[in-house]
Design an enzyme around this catalytic site. Structure first.
Site, PDB file in Angstrom:
ATOM      1  N   ASN A  95       8.500   2.957 -10.885  1.00 43.02           N
ATOM      2  CA  ASN A  95       7.360   3.856 -11.287  1.00 43.02           C
ATOM      3  C   ASN A  95       8.282   5.315 -11.682  1.00 43.02           C
ATOM      4  O   ASN A  95       9.508   5.282 -11.693  1.00 43.02           O
ATOM      5  CB  ASN A  95       6.799   4.259 -10.051  1.00 43.02           C
ATOM      6  CG  ASN A  95       5.620   3.598  -9.918  1.00 43.02           C
ATOM      7  OD1 ASN A  95       5.189   2.481 -10.445  1.00 43.02           O
ATOM      8  ND2 ASN A  95       5.122   3.549  -8.536  1.00 43.02           N
ATOM      9  N   HIS A 128      -2.549  -0.719 -12.208  1.00 43.68           N
ATOM     10  CA  HIS A 128      -1.614  -0.893 -13.684  1.00 43.68           C
ATOM     11  C   HIS A 128      -2.348  -1.378 -14.595  1.00 43.68           C
ATOM     12  O   HIS A 128      -1.532  -1.979 -15.603  1.00 43.68           O
ATOM     13  CB  HIS A 128      -0.317  -1.230 -13.249  1.00 43.68           C
ATOM     14  CG  HIS A 128       0.728  -0.567 -12.428  1.00 43.68           C
ATOM     15  ND1 HIS A 128       1.495   0.314 -12.668  1.00 43.68           N
ATOM     16  CD2 HIS A 128       0.647  -0.681 -10.976  1.00 43.68           C
ATOM     17  CE1 HIS A 128       2.211   0.924 -11.531  1.00 43.68           C
ATOM     18  NE2 HIS A 128       1.728   0.349 -10.345  1.00 43.68           N
TER      19      HIS A 128
HETATM   20  C1  HEM Z   1       7.086   1.043  -4.687  1.00 46.45           C
HETATM   21  C2  HEM Z   1       6.067   0.446  -4.724  1.00 46.45           C
HETATM   22  C3  HEM Z   1       5.501  -0.037  -6.109  1.00 46.45           C
HETATM   23  C4  HEM Z   1       6.006   0.185  -7.371  1.00 46.45           C
HETATM   24  C5  HEM Z   1       6.889   0.857  -7.848  1.00 46.45           C
HETATM   25  C6  HEM Z   1       5.287  -0.517  -8.222  1.00 46.45           C
HETATM   26  C7  HEM Z   1       5.344  -0.823  -9.393  1.00 46.45           C
HETATM   27  C8  HEM Z   1       4.245  -1.579 -10.374  1.00 46.45           C
HETATM   28  C9  HEM Z   1       4.323  -1.715 -11.774  1.00 46.45           C
HETATM   29  C10 HEM Z   1       5.099  -0.778 -12.707  1.00 46.45           C
HETATM   30  C11 HEM Z   1       3.266  -2.519 -12.125  1.00 46.45           C
HETATM   31  C12 HEM Z   1       3.040  -2.950 -13.566  1.00 46.45           C
HETATM   32  C13 HEM Z   1       3.726  -3.642 -14.066  1.00 46.45           C
HETATM   33  C14 HEM Z   1       3.190  -4.007 -15.777  1.00 46.45           C
HETATM   34  O1  HEM Z   1       3.348  -3.221 -16.235  1.00 46.45           O
HETATM   35  O2  HEM Z   1       2.652  -5.419 -15.933  1.00 46.45           O
HETATM   36  C15 HEM Z   1       2.864  -3.087 -11.016  1.00 46.45           C
HETATM   37  C16 HEM Z   1       1.747  -3.995 -10.827  1.00 46.45           C
HETATM   38  C17 HEM Z   1       1.339  -4.515  -9.683  1.00 46.45           C
HETATM   39  N1  HEM Z   1       1.781  -4.281  -8.551  1.00 46.45           N
HETATM   40 FE1  HEM Z   1       2.971  -2.618  -7.982  1.00 46.45          FE
HETATM   41  N2  HEM Z   1       4.097  -1.381  -7.310  1.00 46.45           N
HETATM   42  C18 HEM Z   1       4.583  -1.044  -6.049  1.00 46.45           C
HETATM   43  C19 HEM Z   1       4.151  -1.496  -4.894  1.00 46.45           C
HETATM   44  C20 HEM Z   1       3.128  -2.747  -4.874  1.00 46.45           C
HETATM   45  C21 HEM Z   1       2.781  -3.413  -3.621  1.00 46.45           C
HETATM   46  C22 HEM Z   1       3.283  -2.879  -2.248  1.00 46.45           C
HETATM   47  C23 HEM Z   1       2.103  -4.185  -4.145  1.00 46.45           C
HETATM   48  C24 HEM Z   1       1.450  -5.387  -3.386  1.00 46.45           C
HETATM   49  C25 HEM Z   1       1.913  -5.757  -2.107  1.00 46.45           C
HETATM   50  C26 HEM Z   1       2.002  -4.419  -5.690  1.00 46.45           C
HETATM   51  C27 HEM Z   1       1.284  -5.216  -6.575  1.00 46.45           C
HETATM   52  C28 HEM Z   1       1.204  -4.851  -7.737  1.00 46.45           C
HETATM   53  C29 HEM Z   1       0.258  -6.067  -8.418  1.00 46.45           C
HETATM   54  C30 HEM Z   1      -0.605  -7.040  -7.767  1.00 46.45           C
HETATM   55  C31 HEM Z   1       0.344  -5.569  -9.791  1.00 46.45           C
HETATM   56  C32 HEM Z   1      -0.510  -6.175 -11.003  1.00 46.45           C
HETATM   57  C33 HEM Z   1       0.703  -7.212 -11.538  1.00 46.45           C
HETATM   58  C34 HEM Z   1       0.071  -8.021 -12.747  1.00 46.45           C
HETATM   59  O3  HEM Z   1      -1.068  -8.190 -12.732  1.00 46.45           O
HETATM   60  O4  HEM Z   1       0.856  -8.485 -13.495  1.00 46.45           O
HETATM   61  N3  HEM Z   1       2.589  -3.187  -6.057  1.00 46.45           N
HETATM   62  N4  HEM Z   1       3.280  -2.449  -9.808  1.00 46.45           N
END
Ligand code: HEM
Length: 697
Positions: free
Chosen positions: A151, A78
């Site tokens: 999402n 993202h």
């Molecule tokens: C339903 C599943 C998921 C959704 C809806 C989702 C949604 C998101 C969203 C919207 C962001 C962006 C946040 C922003 O705008 O700063 C994000 C970032 C991220 N997501 Fe997910 N994600 C999902 C699954 C996962 C899973 C399973 C993991 C890890 C086990 C993960 C790890 C991360 C990480 C590491 C970031 C970066 C955060 C940052 O650097 O601030 N996500 N995710």
């Protein structure tokens, strides 16, 4: 040094001819980070004007040192995103469902920050990649920050967080060559997917038009996981969160997406910025799908499985409030880049479930943000800090800005009163829902997660014929970019379990007819799930053309009264008009007035508009016959199934674009100001889908 005018600017010219802008008390004086006023920001300190630079030039060194450290790691996923401020307004008190403070008073507004994003591309990638969009909402409630990190698609690729690094490695650029950027049309992604049957439901969504939204403003958002809402008395209700866009849903077509990425890679961020700056505030309603244990037990699928939805027809959505985005950021980096959403930012009245994807996320976000934002104190950055009072004994670390005051930095302590610092509160504090948990310690996927195809089929069956065609074509496009035939075939082998006709069409599009065997399903796909109308974009069209944009191609001699009438009708609809002309300087209308242009034709291709009007004069049209961009403006709008308002003088241009014999009901002739209303009314349909039979792109 002499004071001089340089254009409209007052400047002083230095000895080398360089221009200095100086403060005369009307603007603040430039200083170093230490507050020392700067006398000259154009020249470093040297021994003589042609001599070596000096080490003591603190201003030069500080400025370059700071510049050297401007970049921070981009988000591991993202990375490309865009944010805005706003508020959530609660419709009615919900104490019988949740103790969450923001839901207790009708009409109460809670400040919010929202960041939309793509997943796979890097920070500089283009907006119209085929990808899931992040829809992350931070609600600054009076009992702490609550993040709904969702999402624009209600399901996910995988069921267990342990597969997330593999999924993302496979989806991003291949590691040896570092391409392709921001797209999944490559071997590694499809190789992984072909071996991950649980992803098939998500694949149907990602291959659908949901993955190429027209604008963030026209997307739905989903919390994805099942969460809990808990009342003050400790009663728990399961919940899925939905954001429903007030302007309705809209996507682009694939060929348009490819071209938008070239014409305006910032299409989505520009759209959000412009909408908010012009006072057309995007709005979503928060919907809750609420259900109890009895429903969860009787539901066909496991409510802890993030690859499954609960159809709205089965559990209706209750709208409980609205989210309005009404303020752009002051600074992109300080706010949008440094904002840190965490699924485990939660407040009393909301709680997690055992969804194994959610449990992993709860570890991941905080962990990654320590690295991305450089230490544990990123919660002190204003965009991340709560707006309610907060007190604790956490201290020190890089960039500590709000260490506890006074002597006590631990508890229990005997200092007493204010000096003793904050204390826990059993009554007000967060209590986890005391769910009963028991079982063997195992590394095992629940058998209740094993049906991989039934809901993929349900999604596909819920689409219109046109939308089903788009899914098939997207699969053909993506798999045509895959080099290894065995991977293509393995992906296609899953499709008969979803729909045999889809499988045939994709196989044919890849030259694989008769060569693909059906993959063995862990659980026989069900054929009895009823289509859900809510899953189709086309079956839920917007009621108006509000928030959309018409591009009017004009030349000298344009009929001013017609253009004015068009603008008026669009204004009344809440839509916008942009003038596209041979030069950005504008054109002279019939009445001799100057009409300023928003775009030069080549810089404002029709892919940037929801509908177009072609309004040249006879002489102007003759001049445009040699303009390739004018021809594309028209032929693309036709191919992208858009509504086209036109005047007779445009006919030679239609001939040049090869569509003069194809004027269908999507063409509305503008014979005078009164016809503008009819054109705008037609535009509400957004696209003339039946034209798709006449064009393939
Ligand atoms: C339903 C599943 C998921 C959704 C809806 C989702 C949604 C998101 C969203 C919207 C962001 C962006 C946040 C922003 O705008 O700063 C994000 C970032 C991220 N997501 Fe997910 N994600 C999902 C699954 C996962 C899973 C399973 C993991 C890890 C086990 C993960 C790890 C991360 C990480 C590491 C970031 C970066 C955060 C940052 O650097 O601030 N996500 N995710």
């Amino acid at each position: 040094m002499k004071q001089k005018k340089h254009g409209a600017e007052e400047v002083v010219r230095g000895k080398g001819g360089e221009l200095h802008q100086t403060s005369n008390g009307d603007v603040p004086i430039l200083t170093t980070q230490q507050g020392t006023p700067v006398s000259d920001d154009q020249n470093s300190l040297k021994v003589g004007p042609r001599g070596p630079s000096t080490l003591e030039d603190f201003h030069l060194r500080e400025k370059i040192f700071h510049f050297d450290h401007e970049r921070i790691p981009e988000r591991v996923v993202h990375a490309r995103g865009y944010g805005a401020h706003g508020y959530f307004e609660n419709y009615e008190p919900l104490p019988d469902i949740t103790a969450a403070d923001l839901f207790q008073r009708a009409g109460e507004k809670t400040p919010a920050f929202v960041r939309f994003s793509t997943v796979a591309g890097n920070k500089g990638s283009a907006d119209l990649a085929r990808d899931v969009r992040g829809f992350a909402v931070k609600l600054y409630t009076q009992q702490g920050n609550w993040d709904i990190v969702g999402n624009n698609i209600p399901v996910f690729f995988i069921q267990d967080a342990i597969k997330f690094p593999d999924l993302i490695h496979a989806a991003k650029a291949e590691p040896d060559r570092d391409f392709p950027q921001a797209q999944t049309a490559h071997d590694n992604f499809w190789d992984f997917i072909s071996l991950m049957p649980e992803s098939m439901h998500m694949i149907m969504w990602v291959m659908s038009d949901r993955a190429i939204p027209r604008s963030f403003r026209f997307m739905e958002g989903f919390g994805v996981h099942t969460y809990r809402l808990v009342t003050a008395q400790g009663k728990s209700t399961f919940v899925k969160f939905h954001w429903k866009p007030k302007l309705g849903m809209q996507s682009v077509v694939w060929n348009e997406a490819l071209k938008i990425n070239g014409a305006d890679p910032d299409f989505h961020r520009r759209d959000l910025w412009n909408a908010i700056q012009s006072g057309s505030y995007p709005e979503w309603e928060l919907g809750l799908q609420l259900f109890d244990d009895a429903f969860a037990d009787s539901f066909d699928f496991d409510i802890l499985d993030a690859t499954k939805i609960i159809p709205e027809e089965q559990v209706p959505i209750r709208k409980v409030g609205r989210l309005v985005l009404d303020r752009c950021v002051d600074n992109f980096f300080a706010e949008t880049e440094q904002v840190a959403f965490c699924t485990n930012n939660i407040i009393p009245g909301v709680d997690f479930t055992n969804d194994p994807l959610l449990q992993g996320r709860n570890f991941s976000y905080l962990d990654t943000q320590v690295k991305r934002l450089g230490g544990p104190n990123f919660t002190h950055i204003p965009i991340n800090a709560p707006k309610c009072p907060f007190h604790n004994f956490q201290q020190d670390g890089h960039m500590a800005m709000i260490n506890p005051k006074g002597r006590a930095n631990y508890e229990p302590n005997s200092w007493g009163g204010v000096e003793g610092g904050p204390r826990e509160s059993h009554d007000v504090g967060f209590h986890s829902f005391p769910a009963e948990e028991k079982g063997r310690k195992v590394r095992e996927r629940s058998g209740s997660f094993a049906d991989h195809y039934s809901q993929a089929r349900q999604f596909y069956m819920s689409q219109t014929k046109v939308e089903q065609g788009h899914i098939a074509e997207a699969l053909i496009f993506e798999l045509s970019k895959v080099e290894k035939p065995a991977i293509r075939a393995r992906v296609v082998s899953h499709l008969p379990n979803i729909d045999p006709k889809l499988a045939d069409r994709v196989a044919k599009g890849l030259g694989l007819q008769g060569k693909v065997q059906s993959a063995t399903a862990a659980v026989e796909p069900r054929k009895d799930l009823r289509p859900s109308k809510a899953l189709s974009i086309a079956l839920n069209p917007p009621k108006t053309f509000a928030g959309r944009k018409v591009g009017a191609l004009v030349t000298d001699g344009v009929d001013r009264s017609l253009l004015d009438a068009l603008k008026q009708e669009l204004d009344a609809e809440g839509a916008m008009l942009e003038v596209v002309a041979p030069t950005v300087g504008g054109v002279q209308a019939t009445d001799g007035t100057l009409i300023e242009a928003d775009q030069k034709i080549g810089g404002g291709p029709s892919v940037l508009y929801d509908a177009i009007a072609v309004l040249p004069s006879v002489e102007g049209a003759a001049l445009l016959l040699k303009n390739a961009a004018a021809k594309d403006f028209i032929s693309d709008a036709f191919a992208h199934l858009k509504f086209i308002g036109w005047v007779q003088a445009a006919m030679p241009l239609f001939e040049k674009a090869g569509i003069a014999g194809d004027l269908d009901e999507g063409f509305i002739e503008l014979t005078g100001p009164k016809t503008a209303a009819q054109f705008v009314a037609s535009c509400r349909k957004l696209r003339l889908w039946q034209r798709e039979q006449a064009v393939t792109t």
